[in-house]
Motif scaffolding. Sequence first.
Motif, mmCIF file in Angstrom:
data_model
loop_
_atom_site.group_PDB
_atom_site.id
_atom_site.type_symbol
_atom_site.label_atom_id
_atom_site.label_comp_id
_atom_site.label_asym_id
_atom_site.label_seq_id
_atom_site.Cartn_x
_atom_site.Cartn_y
_atom_site.Cartn_z
ATOM 1 N N ILE A 35 0.853 -1.207 0.041
ATOM 2 C CA ILE A 35 0.087 -0.099 0.510
ATOM 3 C C ILE A 35 0.391 1.394 -0.163
ATOM 4 N N ARG A 36 1.955 1.456 0.644
ATOM 5 C CA ARG A 36 2.788 2.203 0.839
ATOM 6 C C ARG A 36 3.763 2.289 -0.332
ATOM 7 N N LEU A 37 3.785 1.411 -1.284
ATOM 8 C CA LEU A 37 4.544 2.038 -2.391
ATOM 9 C C LEU A 37 3.498 2.300 -4.226
ATOM 10 N N ARG A 38 2.134 1.636 -3.239
ATOM 11 C CA ARG A 38 0.732 2.415 -4.709
ATOM 12 C C ARG A 38 0.587 3.938 -4.235
ATOM 13 N N LEU A 39 1.044 4.176 -3.004
ATOM 14 C CA LEU A 39 0.581 5.829 -2.321
ATOM 15 C C LEU A 39 2.093 5.873 -2.934
ATOM 16 N N ALA A 40 3.236 5.896 -3.421
ATOM 17 C CA ALA A 40 4.254 6.538 -3.280
ATOM 18 C C ALA A 40 4.140 6.924 -4.876
ATOM 19 N N ASP A 41 3.559 5.958 -5.593
ATOM 20 C CA ASP A 41 3.017 6.003 -6.874
ATOM 21 C C ASP A 41 2.230 6.425 -7.793
ATOM 22 N N ARG A 42 1.174 6.661 -6.315
ATOM 23 C CA ARG A 42 -0.169 7.748 -6.704
ATOM 24 C C ARG A 42 -0.330 9.010 -5.882
ATOM 25 N N SER A 43 0.393 9.350 -5.484
ATOM 26 C CA SER A 43 0.201 10.488 -4.272
ATOM 27 C C SER A 43 -0.007 12.146 -5.228
ATOM 28 N N GLU A 44 0.978 12.095 -6.221
ATOM 29 C CA GLU A 44 0.267 13.662 -7.485
ATOM 30 C C GLU A 44 -0.579 13.174 -7.846
ATOM 31 N N ALA A 45 -1.354 12.152 -8.272
ATOM 32 C CA ALA A 45 -2.886 12.340 -8.887
ATOM 33 C C ALA A 45 -3.937 12.390 -7.741
ATOM 34 N N LEU A 46 -4.018 12.067 -6.001
ATOM 35 C CA LEU A 46 -4.719 11.977 -4.958
ATOM 36 C C LEU A 46 -4.172 13.298 -4.736
ATOM 37 N N VAL A 47 -3.096 14.173 -4.856
ATOM 38 C CA VAL A 47 -3.662 15.620 -4.092
ATOM 39 C C VAL A 47 -4.079 16.520 -5.852
ATOM 40 N N GLN A 48 -3.710 15.686 -6.663
ATOM 41 C CA GLN A 48 -4.158 16.543 -7.878
ATOM 42 C C GLN A 48 -5.868 16.819 -8.292
ATOM 43 N N ALA A 49 -6.453 14.853 -7.392
ATOM 44 C CA ALA A 49 -8.109 15.059 -7.720
ATOM 45 C C ALA A 49 -8.465 15.708 -6.150
ATOM 46 N N SER A 50 -7.553 15.686 -5.372
ATOM 47 C CA SER A 50 -8.208 16.942 -4.552
ATOM 48 C C SER A 50 -8.351 18.279 -4.817
ATOM 49 N N ILE A 51 -7.349 18.556 -5.753
ATOM 50 C CA ILE A 51 -7.858 20.289 -5.981
ATOM 51 C C ILE A 51 -8.623 20.106 -6.426
ATOM 52 N N ARG A 52 -8.335 19.209 -7.304
ATOM 53 C CA ARG A 52 -10.228 19.587 -9.121
ATOM 54 C C ARG A 52 -10.900 19.710 -8.272
ATOM 55 N N GLY A 53 -10.740 18.873 -6.900
ATOM 56 C CA GLY A 53 -12.589 18.720 -6.429
ATOM 57 C C GLY A 53 -12.538 19.417 -5.307
ATOM 58 N N LYS A 54 -11.875 20.273 -4.675
ATOM 59 C CA LYS A 54 -12.739 21.189 -4.537
ATOM 60 C C LYS A 54 -11.685 23.293 -4.271
ATOM 61 N N GLN A 55 -12.489 22.270 -6.761
ATOM 62 C CA GLN A 55 -12.449 24.036 -6.988
ATOM 63 C C GLN A 55 -10.474 25.312 -6.708
ATOM 64 N N MET A 56 -9.724 24.291 -6.135
ATOM 65 C CA MET A 56 -8.578 25.442 -5.677
ATOM 66 C C MET A 56 -7.482 25.337 -6.531
ATOM 67 N N GLN A 57 -6.755 26.634 -6.604
ATOM 68 C CA GLN A 57 -5.930 26.742 -7.563
ATOM 69 C C GLN A 57 -4.123 26.154 -7.557
ATOM 70 N N PRO A 58 -4.158 25.251 -8.608
ATOM 71 C CA PRO A 58 -2.495 24.575 -7.855
ATOM 72 C C PRO A 58 -1.974 25.607 -7.718
ATOM 73 N N HIS A 59 -0.960 24.680 -7.701
ATOM 74 C CA HIS A 59 0.560 25.801 -6.837
ATOM 75 C C HIS A 59 0.769 27.029 -6.486
ATOM 76 N N THR A 60 -0.614 26.516 -5.282
ATOM 77 C CA THR A 60 -0.346 27.949 -4.153
ATOM 78 C C THR A 60 0.014 26.697 -2.274
ATOM 79 N N PRO A 61 -0.106 27.574 -1.812
ATOM 80 C CA PRO A 61 -0.095 27.149 -0.526
ATOM 81 C C PRO A 61 -0.700 25.997 -0.268
ATOM 82 N N GLU A 62 -1.912 25.892 -0.700
ATOM 83 C CA GLU A 62 -3.285 25.274 0.053
ATOM 84 C C GLU A 62 -2.439 23.757 -1.018
ATOM 85 N N GLU A 63 -2.293 24.008 -2.016
ATOM 86 C CA GLU A 63 -1.635 22.746 -2.587
ATOM 87 C C GLU A 63 -0.990 21.838 -1.648
#
Length: 95
Positions: A35-63
């Motif tokens: 699970i930890r290895l898969r998380l490492a592979d998918r972390s970026e996608a997880l964060v980007q999905a969260s940003i999109r879902g919350k309608q946040m701006q990328p490359h900000t402190p909120e990211e």
Amino acid sequence: MDTLKLDQYLQVLQDHKNKWACLPVPEKLALLDQIRLRLADRSEALVQASIRGKQMQPHTPEEGEEWTLGPWTLAEGINGYMDTLRALANGRVLM
């Protein structure tokens, strides 16, 4: 928000909780490591999905907060479970 997929995943976890509880410690450790290895592979996608879902701006402190609240917290939790399981396997209790 459609939660059907999430509900299905939660049901799978519910259906297999006893199987997990009965697994030997080495098998639990191996699964957590996967699970930890898969998380490492998918972390970026997880964060980007969260940003999109919350309608946040990328490359900000909120990211950065999304990294802290998401993958990093999950990884630390997995590490904690693994440390506890290793301690129990060696006859120790972590306090």
